[in-house]
Scaffold this active site. Structure first.
Site, short mmCIF file in Angstrom:
data_model
loop_
_atom_site.label_atom_id
_atom_site.label_comp_id
_atom_site.label_asym_id
_atom_site.label_seq_id
_atom_site.Cartn_x
_atom_site.Cartn_y
_atom_site.Cartn_z
N ASP A 130 41.47 34.34 36.65
CA ASP A 130 40.21 33.62 36.45
C ASP A 130 40.14 33.06 35.03
O ASP A 130 41.00 33.37 34.19
CB ASP A 130 39.01 34.54 36.75
CG ASP A 130 39.12 35.92 36.12
OD1 ASP A 130 39.96 36.11 35.21
OD2 ASP A 130 38.37 36.83 36.51
N ASN A 183 29.54 45.82 38.86
CA ASN A 183 28.78 45.46 40.07
C ASN A 183 29.70 45.26 41.27
O ASN A 183 29.30 44.68 42.27
CB ASN A 183 27.96 44.19 39.81
CG ASN A 183 28.83 42.98 39.50
OD1 ASN A 183 30.05 43.09 39.41
ND2 ASN A 183 28.21 41.83 39.33
N HIS A 192 32.51 43.48 41.30
CA HIS A 192 33.21 42.19 41.39
C HIS A 192 34.72 42.37 41.23
O HIS A 192 35.19 43.35 40.66
CB HIS A 192 32.64 41.14 40.42
CG HIS A 192 32.98 41.29 38.99
ND1 HIS A 192 32.06 41.08 37.98
CD2 HIS A 192 34.13 41.60 38.35
CE1 HIS A 192 32.64 41.25 36.82
NE2 HIS A 192 33.89 41.58 37.01
N GLU A 219 31.74 37.45 42.39
CA GLU A 219 30.54 38.26 42.24
C GLU A 219 30.01 38.68 43.62
O GLU A 219 30.42 38.11 44.64
CB GLU A 219 29.47 37.44 41.50
CG GLU A 219 29.87 37.02 40.08
CD GLU A 219 29.71 38.16 39.05
OE1 GLU A 219 29.88 39.34 39.40
OE2 GLU A 219 29.42 37.82 37.88
C1 GLP Z 1 36.02 40.78 34.09
C2 GLP Z 1 37.20 39.95 34.58
C3 GLP Z 1 37.96 40.68 35.66
C4 GLP Z 1 38.00 42.12 35.25
C5 GLP Z 1 36.65 42.72 35.45
C6 GLP Z 1 36.46 44.08 34.84
O1 GLP Z 1 34.90 40.06 33.82
N1 GLP Z 1 36.88 38.65 35.03
O2 GLP Z 1 39.22 40.10 35.88
O3 GLP Z 1 38.94 42.82 36.05
O4 GLP Z 1 35.66 41.81 35.00
O5 GLP Z 1 36.31 43.97 33.47
P1 GLP Z 1 36.60 45.14 32.46
O6 GLP Z 1 38.02 45.54 32.71
O7 GLP Z 1 36.42 44.57 31.08
O8 GLP Z 1 35.65 46.22 32.78
#
Ligand code: GLP
Length: 252
Positions: free
Chosen positions: A67, A135, A137, A142
């Site tokens: 992403d 959440n 995702h 989302e």
């Molecule tokens: C982020 C990224 C994801 C990531 C997820 C968890 O916003 N877009 O690819 O795996 O959300 O984030 P984090 O590892 O910082 O908790």
């Protein structure tokens, strides 16, 4: 789905690095899917270390990002394609021509999404590294994302923007939109490797692993994949049967 509860974030990272190392060692032309975010930071540190020690080699590897934020500007340090270079790629000899990402600053975002979707599908990701959001995702899919979604522009939820605010000077600087591979795109990878650590993810982990497969919890699509490995630390696992089992066996 294989679910493993490891002692702490460092053991989670080493276990994940073992799988990446095995994949890179076995695949003739590796195609690695890369996530960004806190969950994978320790893994990338471990991969860099193993590379420096000569235990790991990214020669011939192509990498595909999950992403990207929309509209940050190509030089912004939090642009995911820049984060991947600074955290991993430049230390392991993965040159820019071998790193692919959606361009969140493209003039025509719809066209960019279909270009990237085609590129990822044609390449065929062999091993996809993933985290899960608080959440539920997956990448930037989302809650509410269709299970059959493809690469597209999405609006970020306030939960996600608040969670990612720690990477920006102020919360208002977090972009409101992103390009993300869809849930169906991600599921096409031959193998998924998911890292989730920390107590704040416990509810999302329970919903993703033990709840129904539903677009309300995008990460629940992991249950549909024939080769998904999920690595958890005890705080992330605590609300699941895997966490209870690790406590019975003497984990935390
Ligand atoms: C982020 C990224 C994801 C990531 C997820 C968890 O916003 N877009 O690819 O795996 O959300 O984030 P984090 O590892 O910082 O908790």
């Amino acid at each position: 789905m294989d679910v493993l509860v490891e002692r702490d974030v460092f053991v989670v990272a080493r276990a994940a690095a073992n799988l990446v190392q095995a994949y890179l060692g076995a695949a003739p032309a590796p195609t690695l899917g890369l996530a960004t975010g806190g969950s994978v930071e320790e893994l990338y540190r471990e991969l860099v270390l193993r590379c420096r020690q000569g235990r790991l080699d990214f020669a011939g590897t192509r990498a595909f990002l999950l992403d990207e934020y929309v509209g940050l500007g190509r030089r912004h340090p939090q642009r995911y394609s820049n984060v991947i270079v600074s955290r991993l790629a430049k230390h392991v000899g993965l040159g820019p021509h071998r790193i692919h990402a959606p361009d969140g600053d493209a003039g025509d975002l719809a066209e960019e999404c279909s270009r990237y979707e085609d590129l990822v599908c044609r390449a065929g990701v062999g091993l996809q590294i993933l985290g899960i959001g608080r959440n539920g995702h997956l990448a930037f899919n989302e809650p509410g994302s269709a299970l059959e979604s493809r690469t597209r522009v999405v609006e970020l939820t306030e939960v996600t923007r608040a969670d990612n605010a720690r990477f920006f000077p102020s919360p208002e600087d977090v972009p409101r939109r992103a390009i993300t591979q869809g849930l169906a795109t991600i599921r096409q990878a031959a193998r998924l490797l998911v890292l989730v650590t920390g107590s704040s993810k416990a509810r999302a982990v329970r919903a993703a692993l033990e709840g129904p497969v539903t677009s309300d919890v995008p990460a629940s699509v992991l249950q549909l994949h024939p080769r998904a490995t999920v690595l958890l630390d005890p705080p992330a696992a605590r609300l699941t049967r895997f966490g209870r089992r690790s406590r019975l066996l003497g984990g935390s």
